[in-house]
Design a protein around this motif. Structure first.
Motif, PDB file in Angstrom:
ATOM      1  N   ALA A 122       0.835  -1.204   0.000  1.00 33.38           N
ATOM      2  CA  ALA A 122       0.000   0.000   0.000  1.00 33.38           C
ATOM      3  C   ALA A 122       0.868   1.252   0.000  1.00 33.38           C
ATOM      4  O   ALA A 122       0.570   2.239  -0.687  1.00 33.38           O
ATOM      5  CB  ALA A 122      -0.926  -0.011   1.208  1.00 33.38           C
ATOM      6  N   ASP A 173      -6.196   5.467  -5.188  1.00 29.75           N
ATOM      7  CA  ASP A 173      -7.645   5.294  -5.111  1.00 29.75           C
ATOM      8  C   ASP A 173      -8.343   6.656  -5.089  1.00 29.75           C
ATOM      9  O   ASP A 173      -9.321   6.890  -5.805  1.00 29.75           O
ATOM     10  CB  ASP A 173      -8.003   4.485  -3.871  1.00 29.75           C
ATOM     11  N   VAL A 199      -0.462   4.622   6.592  1.00 30.49           N
ATOM     12  CA  VAL A 199      -1.577   3.697   6.398  1.00 30.49           C
ATOM     13  C   VAL A 199      -1.831   3.043   7.746  1.00 30.49           C
ATOM     14  O   VAL A 199      -0.929   2.430   8.332  1.00 30.49           O
ATOM     15  CB  VAL A 199      -1.262   2.627   5.334  1.00 30.49           C
ATOM     16  N   ILE A 218      -1.206   3.054  -2.868  1.00 28.65           N
ATOM     17  CA  ILE A 218      -2.537   2.550  -3.214  1.00 28.65           C
ATOM     18  C   ILE A 218      -3.656   3.470  -2.726  1.00 28.65           C
ATOM     19  O   ILE A 218      -4.603   3.755  -3.469  1.00 28.65           O
ATOM     20  CB  ILE A 218      -2.710   1.112  -2.702  1.00 28.65           C
ATOM     21  N   LEU A 219      -3.554   3.977  -1.496  1.00 28.43           N
ATOM     22  CA  LEU A 219      -4.623   4.857  -1.012  1.00 28.43           C
ATOM     23  C   LEU A 219      -4.674   6.173  -1.791  1.00 28.43           C
ATOM     24  O   LEU A 219      -5.759   6.605  -2.217  1.00 28.43           O
ATOM     25  CB  LEU A 219      -4.468   5.100   0.487  1.00 28.43           C
TER      26      LEU A 219
END
Length: 314
Positions: free
Chosen positions: A117, A126, A277, A122-123
């Motif tokens: 992540a 998104d 994260v 990844i966040l």
């Protein structure tokens, strides 16, 4: 005798009760509570007449146990036992056993969920794609060729190391007890922190490990490095980590554990830091791990009743 299961354990009630009844084989009354309660009066009421209690990760201290004259075994449905008053158990001669091994796979899996992540943003990706954005500014890095540091080489640390090797990482380790393992280079903690691109923590919480990752230790890390903590919250100085993230002293952190169990207050210092994260102490909690844990709990109780206790901590 009486067995009190003080909370649900992540498996269906009927399945757990069937397993418990089979384990005790008529030698104990089994009482199951299908709600989790952590306040002292409720714990006293639920534990008062029990010879054996089962609990997971909430505080179980002297002020409860001193009201339980029959108590002989505390079966901890967890790996760590720092939430149980071990000194009082020793004083009373109460056996304490744990469920070492049930969450090894689950925790190591989440380590790499957090690593990837962070490595691949990844966040933020998104959020960008939902807002009509692109990959601009979100190019991440591959794990192959990175130096991966494992602090603590118990079962979870070793599985994490093996997975890191499968990704093509160069693995370094720091641990109180060194093991002769192919492809793993043991170094002192300072060397590991200053050398590695990814540092993953896998030590228990003890008086020696509280605050192990301090501001001084974080200052040793590369500005491009990331820190992963799926061990125990107090091992890391959260305020110092937040400052390290804000100042760019390190590149990111994946945190599953805090100074207390969730819910975590919204003003926690880490929640104001970038490149973080966070997960709510979920590393151990896969469905398969819950099933493994229930089996170990029941095996521990049966072994104790047979006079051959296993997974004994005290």
């Amino acid at each position: 005798m009486k067995l009190a299961i003080l909370e649900p354990l992540g498996v269906a009630k009927e399945n757990l009760l069937a397993m418990a009844e089979k384990a005790v084989n008529g030698r104990m009354e089994v009482v199951y509570y299908d709600t989790r309660a952590e306040d002292t009066p409720t714990l006293i009421e639920r534990s008062r007449d029990a010879d054996v209690i089962v609990l997971s990760n909430f505080q179980y201290r002297r002020e409860v146990m001193e009201h339980c004259p029959n108590l002989k075994l505390v079966c901890v449905a967890f790996t760590g036992i720092d939430h149980v008053d071990i000194a009082y158990c020793r004083e009373r001669g109460i056996t304490v056993c744990n469920c070492a091994g049930y969450s090894t796979v689950a925790v190591a899996d989440l380590v790499f969920g957090l690593v990837i992540a962070l490595a691949r943003n990844i966040l933020p990706c998104d959020q960008a794609v939902r807002a009509g954005g692109t990959k601009a500014g979100l190019i991440g890095f591959e794990l192959e060729g990175k130096k991966f540091g494992v602090v603590g080489t118990g079962a979870i640390g070793l599985r994490t190391a093996r997975i890191a090797q499968a990704f093509g990482c160069e693995v370094y380790a720091y641990s109180r007890t060194q093991k002769n393992l192919p492809g793993i280079t043991y170094v002192d903690l300072d060397t590991l922190l200053s050398t590695c691109d990814i540092v993953s923590l896998h030590v228990p919480q003890t008086s020696e490990t509280i605050g192990l990752i301090s501001a001084e230790k974080l200052a040793l890390m590369k500005p491009t490095a990331i820190l992963i903590n799926t061990a125990r919250g107090p091992i890391v100085d959260s305020t110092a980590l937040a400052e390290a993230l804000k100042s760019g002293r390190i590149a990111g952190a994946g945190i599953d554990v805090f100074e207390k169990e969730p819910p975590i207050p919204s003003d926690h210092p880490l929640f104001g830091a970038p490149h973080l994260v966070a997960t709510p102490h979920v590393a151990f909690a896969s469905q398969q791990a819950m099933e493994k844990r229930a089996v170990i709990v029941c095996d521990n109780i049966a072994a104790w009743l047979d006079g051959k206790p296993r997974n004994v901590i005290v």
